[in-house]
Design a protein around this motif. Structure first.
Motif, short mmCIF file in Angstrom:
data_model
loop_
_atom_site.label_atom_id
_atom_site.label_comp_id
_atom_site.label_asym_id
_atom_site.label_seq_id
_atom_site.Cartn_x
_atom_site.Cartn_y
_atom_site.Cartn_z
N LEU A 1 0.83 -1.20 0.00
CA LEU A 1 0.00 0.00 0.00
C LEU A 1 0.87 1.26 0.00
O LEU A 1 0.58 2.24 -0.70
N ASP A 2 1.93 1.23 0.75
CA ASP A 2 2.87 2.35 0.82
C ASP A 2 3.44 2.69 -0.55
O ASP A 2 3.37 3.83 -1.02
N LEU A 3 3.99 1.68 -1.23
CA LEU A 3 4.58 1.92 -2.55
C LEU A 3 3.52 2.32 -3.57
O LEU A 3 3.78 3.15 -4.45
N SER A 4 2.32 1.76 -3.44
CA SER A 4 1.22 2.10 -4.35
C SER A 4 0.91 3.59 -4.30
O SER A 4 0.78 4.25 -5.34
N TYR A 5 0.77 4.12 -3.09
CA TYR A 5 0.45 5.54 -2.95
C TYR A 5 1.60 6.42 -3.40
O TYR A 5 1.38 7.46 -4.06
N ARG A 6 2.82 6.03 -3.07
CA ARG A 6 3.97 6.83 -3.51
C ARG A 6 4.08 6.85 -5.03
O ARG A 6 4.43 7.87 -5.63
N ALA A 7 3.78 5.72 -5.67
CA ALA A 7 3.82 5.66 -7.13
C ALA A 7 2.75 6.55 -7.77
O ALA A 7 3.00 7.26 -8.75
N GLN A 8 1.55 6.52 -7.19
CA GLN A 8 0.46 7.33 -7.76
C GLN A 8 0.66 8.82 -7.49
O GLN A 8 0.24 9.67 -8.28
N LEU A 9 1.34 9.15 -6.38
CA LEU A 9 1.71 10.55 -6.14
C LEU A 9 2.75 11.02 -7.16
O LEU A 9 2.87 12.21 -7.42
N LYS A 10 3.47 10.05 -7.74
CA LYS A 10 4.43 10.35 -8.82
C LYS A 10 3.77 10.31 -10.20
O LYS A 10 4.43 10.37 -11.22
N LYS A 11 2.43 10.18 -10.20
CA LYS A 11 1.60 10.23 -11.41
C LYS A 11 1.64 8.96 -12.26
O LYS A 11 1.25 8.98 -13.44
N TRP A 12 2.06 7.85 -11.69
CA TRP A 12 1.94 6.58 -12.39
C TRP A 12 0.49 6.11 -12.34
O TRP A 12 -0.21 6.31 -11.35
N LYS A 13 0.04 5.45 -13.40
CA LYS A 13 -1.32 4.93 -13.48
C LYS A 13 -1.35 3.44 -13.12
O LYS A 13 -0.40 2.71 -13.38
N PHE A 14 -2.47 3.02 -12.52
CA PHE A 14 -2.67 1.62 -12.20
C PHE A 14 -3.78 1.06 -13.07
O PHE A 14 -4.77 1.73 -13.34
N LYS A 15 -3.60 -0.18 -13.49
CA LYS A 15 -4.61 -0.87 -14.28
C LYS A 15 -5.13 -2.06 -13.49
O LYS A 15 -4.36 -2.96 -13.11
N TYR A 16 -6.44 -2.07 -13.23
CA TYR A 16 -7.03 -3.17 -12.46
C TYR A 16 -7.82 -4.07 -13.40
O TYR A 16 -8.67 -3.60 -14.17
N LEU A 17 -7.54 -5.39 -13.33
CA LEU A 17 -8.20 -6.36 -14.20
C LEU A 17 -9.12 -7.26 -13.38
O LEU A 17 -8.68 -8.27 -12.82
N GLU A 18 -10.38 -6.89 -13.31
CA GLU A 18 -11.34 -7.69 -12.54
C GLU A 18 -11.56 -9.05 -13.19
O GLU A 18 -11.80 -10.05 -12.50
N GLU A 19 -11.45 -9.11 -14.50
CA GLU A 19 -11.76 -10.35 -15.21
C GLU A 19 -10.66 -11.41 -15.08
O GLU A 19 -10.88 -12.58 -15.41
N VAL A 20 -9.47 -11.01 -14.62
CA VAL A 20 -8.38 -11.97 -14.45
C VAL A 20 -8.32 -12.39 -12.98
O VAL A 20 -7.96 -11.61 -12.11
N GLU A 21 -8.67 -13.63 -12.71
CA GLU A 21 -8.71 -14.13 -11.34
C GLU A 21 -7.45 -14.92 -11.02
O GLU A 21 -7.01 -15.74 -11.82
N THR A 22 -6.88 -14.65 -9.84
CA THR A 22 -5.71 -15.39 -9.38
C THR A 22 -6.09 -16.13 -8.10
O THR A 22 -6.23 -15.51 -7.04
N PRO A 23 -6.28 -17.43 -8.17
CA PRO A 23 -6.74 -18.19 -7.00
C PRO A 23 -5.70 -18.24 -5.89
O PRO A 23 -4.49 -18.25 -6.13
N ALA A 24 -6.20 -18.29 -4.63
CA ALA A 24 -5.34 -18.39 -3.46
C ALA A 24 -6.11 -19.05 -2.33
O ALA A 24 -7.32 -19.22 -2.40
N GLU A 25 -5.37 -19.41 -1.28
CA GLU A 25 -6.01 -20.01 -0.10
C GLU A 25 -6.25 -18.95 0.96
O GLU A 25 -5.39 -18.10 1.22
N LEU A 26 -7.41 -19.02 1.58
CA LEU A 26 -7.74 -18.15 2.70
C LEU A 26 -7.29 -18.79 4.01
O LEU A 26 -7.25 -20.02 4.12
#
Length: 321
Positions: free
Chosen positions: A240-265
């Protein structure tokens, strides 16, 4: 005393109301996004000249029971072998170090470029491991997976193409849950995470509000990591820290809802509590670290600042309720 109680109660109700309005706005954003076609420019990975070099980082710590499954799954990813590197960033202190080393040698014999990187000390924990691996990473793009994640064979082919837009710093995918129906505990966790990975991530990304790389199941542009100040271990949520610092530097993020990555809870309450503690405290730490800087940034919209306030202080809702 009566007045003090009424004031505290009223303030709590007001903030909860504002939080509810923020969530309602994200719902509207999510519904609007469903009507749009994605016309993002993409690499044509059938052409060698458009296929970038990728490094996969696997930060692990004492994951004896899932390491073999993780390594075998990653080895199945479809991508040109001459443009793929895998780093196993192993900070383990148990017997898994030896079994992991043996398994990696077997995979190396198949022609896979996979390295076993062990540090002498765990300075910075996961952030420190990722930073150490980045120093020698060959890839222009860095895919990261925690030990309990199982990306599909075509995962890289579904995510890497979106980096053709040179303003994109991160591509994040949606988490799936292979043990969703194991117990009531896993069902509740899955519900909460699905809410975040559908309405919140999509709703924020649709209007270019700040979102977060979720620590795993995503890809970073190496240049973006370096430009934002690299991984730092001074909060419990380095992602989360690096995400906010990157976006404050004007980098864009791309979120792909349709691509699922399975994991264990987590299947036991102690593990779920530990995870929730880390996420909630880490977000609050990032609020202290970054929100004032964001608030002073005149290039960030008021609406984005509003949503980020509740994003970083989400845990305060429990206290207010």
């Amino acid at each position: 005393m009566d007045i003090a109680i009424i004031v505290i109660y009223t303030v709590a109700l007001l903030i909860i109301f504002l939080y509810s309005l923020a969530q309602l706005n994200l719902l509207f954003n999510y519904l609007k996004s469903r009507k749009l076609d994605d016309n993002s420019p993409t690499f044509d990975l059938s052409k060698e000249e458009e296929t970038p070099y990728v490094t996969i980082q696997l930060p692990v710590y004492n994951e004896l029971y899932v390491m073999e499954r993780l390594l075998d799954n990653i080895a199945l990813l479809e991508y040109p072998k001459d443009k793929l590197e895998i780093q196993v960033l192993d900070d383990s202190t148990d017997e898994s170090v030896n079994t992991t080393a043996t398994h990696i040698k077997q995979l190396q014999n198949t022609g896979l470029d996979i390295k076993h990187i062990c540090r002498e000390d765990r300075t910075g924990f996961k952030a420190g491991a990722l930073k150490e691996g980045l120093k020698i990473a060959k890839g222009e793009f860095i895919a990261i997976f925690d030990a309990d994640f199982l990306p599909g064979k075509k995962w890289l082919l579904q995510t890497i193409p979106y980096f053709k837009n040179d303003k994109i710093g991160v591509v994040q995918t949606r988490w799936g849950h292979i043990n969703r129906d194991y117990s009531m505990l896993t069902k509740i966790q899955a519900f909460a995470l699905d809410f975040h990975f559908t309405m919140e991530q999509v709703g924020r990304n649709y209007k270019d509000h700040f979102i977060n790389f979720n620590g795993t199941a995503g890809v970073w542009r190496k240049k973006c990591i370096e430009d934002a100040g690299n991984w730092q271990g001074d909060t419990l949520t380095e992602d989360l820290d690096l995400s906010y610092r990157a976006q404050l530097k004007k980098w864009k993020f791309k979120y792909l809802e349709e691509v699922e990555t399975p994991a264990e809870l987590p299947v036991v309450i102690s593990a779920a509590r530990s995870q929730q503690f880390r996420w909630n405290k880490g977000a609050a730490e990032n609020f202290q670290k970054l929100y004032w800087k964001m608030l002073k940034d005149k290039t960030v919209s008021i609406k984005t600042k509003f949503h980020s306030f509740f994003h970083l202080l989400n845990s305060s809702m429990f206290l207010l309720v």
